[in-house]
Write a protein that holds these residues in place. Sequence first.
Motif, PDB file in Angstrom:
ATOM      1  N   LEU A   4       1.298  -0.974   0.073  1.00 20.13           N
ATOM      2  CA  LEU A   4       0.266   0.527  -0.216  1.00 20.13           C
ATOM      3  C   LEU A   4       0.511   1.279   0.306  1.00 20.13           C
ATOM      4  O   LEU A   4       0.327   2.053  -0.335  1.00 20.13           O
ATOM      5  CB  LEU A   4      -1.340  -0.044   0.716  1.00 20.13           C
ATOM      6  N   TYR A   5       1.546   1.255   1.008  1.00 21.07           N
ATOM      7  CA  TYR A   5       2.531   2.388   0.629  1.00 21.07           C
ATOM      8  C   TYR A   5       3.189   3.066  -0.354  1.00 21.07           C
ATOM      9  O   TYR A   5       2.779   4.642  -0.831  1.00 21.07           O
ATOM     10  CB  TYR A   5       3.326   2.762   2.452  1.00 21.07           C
ATOM     11  N   PRO A   6       4.217   1.717  -0.541  1.00 18.63           N
ATOM     12  CA  PRO A   6       4.566   2.489  -1.465  1.00 18.63           C
ATOM     13  C   PRO A   6       4.204   2.941  -2.933  1.00 18.63           C
ATOM     14  O   PRO A   6       4.342   4.003  -4.110  1.00 18.63           O
ATOM     15  CB  PRO A   6       5.920   1.090  -2.570  1.00 18.63           C
ATOM     16  N   ALA A   7       2.666   2.358  -3.140  1.00 22.06           N
ATOM     17  CA  ALA A   7       2.060   2.356  -4.798  1.00 22.06           C
ATOM     18  C   ALA A   7       1.461   3.799  -4.180  1.00 22.06           C
ATOM     19  O   ALA A   7       1.171   4.283  -5.203  1.00 22.06           O
ATOM     20  CB  ALA A   7       0.989   1.509  -4.664  1.00 22.06           C
ATOM     21  N   ILE A   8       0.869   4.153  -2.673  1.00 20.53           N
ATOM     22  CA  ILE A   8       0.683   5.420  -2.912  1.00 20.53           C
ATOM     23  C   ILE A   8       1.950   6.288  -3.061  1.00 20.53           C
ATOM     24  O   ILE A   8       1.222   7.641  -3.869  1.00 20.53           O
ATOM     25  CB  ILE A   8       0.316   5.771  -1.549  1.00 20.53           C
ATOM     26  N   GLY A  66       3.935  11.282  -4.531  1.00 13.27           N
ATOM     27  CA  GLY A  66       4.930  11.430  -4.546  1.00 13.27           C
ATOM     28  C   GLY A  66       5.288  12.006  -2.814  1.00 13.27           C
ATOM     29  O   GLY A  66       4.562  11.443  -1.636  1.00 13.27           O
ATOM     30  N   LEU A  67       6.765  11.949  -2.570  1.00 14.17           N
ATOM     31  CA  LEU A  67       7.195  11.184  -1.110  1.00 14.17           C
ATOM     32  C   LEU A  67       6.750  12.809  -0.198  1.00 14.17           C
ATOM     33  O   LEU A  67       6.607  12.642   0.892  1.00 14.17           O
ATOM     34  CB  LEU A  67       8.587  11.756  -0.918  1.00 14.17           C
ATOM     35  N   ASP A  68       6.519  13.975  -1.029  1.00  9.69           N
ATOM     36  CA  ASP A  68       5.963  15.200   0.360  1.00  9.69           C
ATOM     37  C   ASP A  68       5.230  14.875   0.831  1.00  9.69           C
ATOM     38  O   ASP A  68       4.784  15.163   1.666  1.00  9.69           O
ATOM     39  CB  ASP A  68       6.810  16.419  -0.831  1.00  9.69           C
ATOM     40  N   ASP A  69       4.175  14.240  -0.048  1.00  8.98           N
ATOM     41  CA  ASP A  69       2.553  14.118  -0.293  1.00  8.98           C
ATOM     42  C   ASP A  69       2.325  13.120   0.838  1.00  8.98           C
ATOM     43  O   ASP A  69       1.676  12.956   1.052  1.00  8.98           O
ATOM     44  CB  ASP A  69       1.789  14.412  -1.197  1.00  8.98           C
ATOM     45  N   PHE A  70       3.463  12.060   0.362  1.00 13.75           N
ATOM     46  CA  PHE A  70       3.585  10.866   1.061  1.00 13.75           C
ATOM     47  C   PHE A  70       3.169  11.371   2.736  1.00 13.75           C
ATOM     48  O   PHE A  70       3.179  10.682   3.940  1.00 13.75           O
ATOM     49  CB  PHE A  70       3.644   9.779   1.028  1.00 13.75           C
ATOM     50  N   GLN A  71       4.655  11.843   2.761  1.00 15.81           N
ATOM     51  CA  GLN A  71       4.516  12.803   4.205  1.00 15.81           C
ATOM     52  C   GLN A  71       4.109  13.321   5.133  1.00 15.81           C
ATOM     53  O   GLN A  71       3.461  13.402   6.521  1.00 15.81           O
ATOM     54  CB  GLN A  71       5.980  12.989   4.567  1.00 15.81           C
ATOM     55  N   LYS A  72       3.151  14.067   4.149  1.00 19.06           N
ATOM     56  CA  LYS A  72       1.740  14.797   4.705  1.00 19.06           C
ATOM     57  C   LYS A  72       0.735  13.488   5.708  1.00 19.06           C
ATOM     58  O   LYS A  72       0.415  14.070   6.105  1.00 19.06           O
ATOM     59  CB  LYS A  72       1.064  14.685   3.377  1.00 19.06           C
ATOM     60  N   ILE A  73       0.386  12.456   5.252  1.00 17.75           N
ATOM     61  CA  ILE A  73       0.046  10.875   5.525  1.00 17.75           C
ATOM     62  C   ILE A  73       0.349  11.215   7.169  1.00 17.75           C
ATOM     63  O   ILE A  73      -0.500  10.648   7.787  1.00 17.75           O
ATOM     64  CB  ILE A  73      -0.329  10.251   4.138  1.00 17.75           C
ATOM     65  N   MET A  74       2.370  10.845   6.884  1.00 19.01           N
ATOM     66  CA  MET A  74       2.623  10.258   8.268  1.00 19.01           C
ATOM     67  C   MET A  74       2.659  11.539   9.188  1.00 19.01           C
ATOM     68  O   MET A  74       2.172  10.920   9.878  1.00 19.01           O
ATOM     69  CB  MET A  74       3.884  10.084   7.666  1.00 19.01           C
ATOM     70  N   VAL A  93      13.343   3.311  -5.262  1.00 18.49           N
ATOM     71  CA  VAL A  93      14.060   3.996  -4.350  1.00 18.49           C
ATOM     72  C   VAL A  93      13.884   3.361  -2.777  1.00 18.49           C
ATOM     73  O   VAL A  93      11.804   2.999  -3.138  1.00 18.49           O
ATOM     74  CB  VAL A  93      13.692   5.274  -4.617  1.00 18.49           C
ATOM     75  N   SER A  94      14.962   3.583  -2.692  1.00 22.72           N
ATOM     76  CA  SER A  94      14.470   2.904  -0.655  1.00 22.72           C
ATOM     77  C   SER A  94      12.944   4.018  -0.200  1.00 22.72           C
ATOM     78  O   SER A  94      14.175   4.962   0.200  1.00 22.72           O
ATOM     79  CB  SER A  94      15.166   3.215   0.697  1.00 22.72           C
ATOM     80  N   MET A  95      13.061   3.160   0.895  1.00 25.93           N
ATOM     81  CA  MET A  95      11.629   4.690   1.487  1.00 25.93           C
ATOM     82  C   MET A  95      11.153   3.818   2.614  1.00 25.93           C
ATOM     83  O   MET A  95      11.166   2.873   3.167  1.00 25.93           O
ATOM     84  CB  MET A  95      10.758   5.139   0.994  1.00 25.93           C
ATOM     85  N   VAL A  96      11.931   4.697   4.149  1.00 27.68           N
ATOM     86  CA  VAL A  96      11.054   4.756   5.435  1.00 27.68           C
ATOM     87  C   VAL A  96      10.694   5.208   5.570  1.00 27.68           C
ATOM     88  O   VAL A  96       9.929   6.251   5.462  1.00 27.68           O
ATOM     89  CB  VAL A  96      12.828   4.616   6.720  1.00 27.68           C
ATOM     90  N   VAL A  97       9.203   4.138   6.754  1.00 26.35           N
ATOM     91  CA  VAL A  97       7.842   4.573   6.762  1.00 26.35           C
ATOM     92  C   VAL A  97       7.505   4.418   8.051  1.00 26.35           C
ATOM     93  O   VAL A  97       7.355   3.563   8.927  1.00 26.35           O
ATOM     94  CB  VAL A  97       6.671   3.593   5.525  1.00 26.35           C
ATOM     95  N   GLY A  98       7.731   6.088   8.482  1.00 29.73           N
ATOM     96  CA  GLY A  98       7.562   6.065   9.701  1.00 29.73           C
ATOM     97  C   GLY A  98       6.411   7.310  10.351  1.00 29.73           C
ATOM     98  O   GLY A  98       5.913   8.519   9.951  1.00 29.73           O
TER      99      GLY A  98
END
Length: 450
Positions: free
Chosen positions: A219-223, A228-236, A396-401
């Motif tokens: 789910l998270y990489p697909a989103i 984009g990573l900036d908007d993904f961080q807004k989710i986090m 690209v590696s992404m660390v989710v938290g």
Amino acid sequence: MTKTKNLFISLLLAAAVLPAALFANGSHDANTEKASAESQTLNIAVFEGGYGPDYWNEIVAAYEEANPGVTVNMQISPRIGDIIRPQIVSGSVPDFISMNDNDQSGLIAAMIKEKTLLDITDAFDQKAWDSDMTLKDQILDGILESSKASPYGDGKIYLAPFNSSPMGMVYNKTLFEKKGWDVPVTWNDFFALGAKAKAEGYSLFTYAGIYPGYLESFLYPAIASTVGLDDFQKIMDYEEGSFANSDVEAVLANIRKIAEDGYLLPGTVALNHTQSQTDMMNDKALFIPNGVWIENEMADAPRSEGFRFGMTPAPVMKKNDPRYIMTSVEQFSIPAAAKNPELAKDFLRFLYSDQSIKLFAEKANGIYAVKGANELVKGIVSDGVYDMFSAYEGAVSMVVGWSALPKGSRVSINDEMFNPVSAIMNLNASAEDWAAGVEKAFAQIRADKN
């Protein structure tokens, strides 16, 4: 909130951080440590997951051998959070914990929320166990700055990284070669393969139905690739409107489409992790979201003839969209109420030693989140693990938290994110329903901050 929960939180809040002694400068001096560690007991609690217990049994023995007079009492279990929670309530707090912030028990998430983990920044400013570089400089770039290690965004470290490995869609390379199938890149590719597979009696996808949190690596990489990573961080960060929008809902709708179009392995929603993994390994389904620990966890499981592990990132909307592979970072922590915090920090330093890194590769087929660990364990970890690490190629590696929840908040963000999945896969809820539920949880978190 129950009386027991109140007592648990009260005890955690009342925990006092013991005075911190400075580590000696330079590499580990065995004689100094032996003298200072005489007749000490270190109590540790370890989550036993897919990597098994063998590494922990041997590294504990190695630490005791390196520190005569130190006894390490270890509790290790797949349900360690549920086991030590009542112990903490009664005042028996472990000195060191190996368990993740997204563990099903919710214990570490609660300790982060209640701010009852010890600030261990000073440990990372000290020199490593067996080299002259600082411990901080040993760790893979980007991890200590992420919320997986610094949950409050204040630059202070409260959780130390354990292993680091890719998480994505695991599949049988042998089956794909036999059938002449290409590994899908886009969602269109993914569903086209699903139609081919379905025509030949294969399901496209399965997952650990009763543990839907395993879907995070899908789910998270697909989103992220879509928004984009900036908007993904807004989710986090629980920002309003970050999840209930057309881009995210398009991804959620594609996940629903897996079931809608008959590509989900029948009965998936009732399966646990090992059952679903076994089904994939027997070619009942082509893909399962998972991490490289699957090889060790399923070492004795039945599988199709010639089975070989492969891994690929989650699908993207358009061919040129960036592809992300989620990097799993398991965690170590020290409770603020630990009776032996300095001994716990010393044990932490020992875990990052070359001896420990090689032992983890040998006994658990895993790789520490340390620079150069890949080369250090070359020839020790299996071909399957190395094959799955190739998922990083072209991705690209992404660390989710998640950002730390406000103190006192009762929201379980992982529950709110993944509990709707069964209804989605049973076609009893829509992508919009899923997104709206998550936004409601975000709104409660923002309200809890005020």
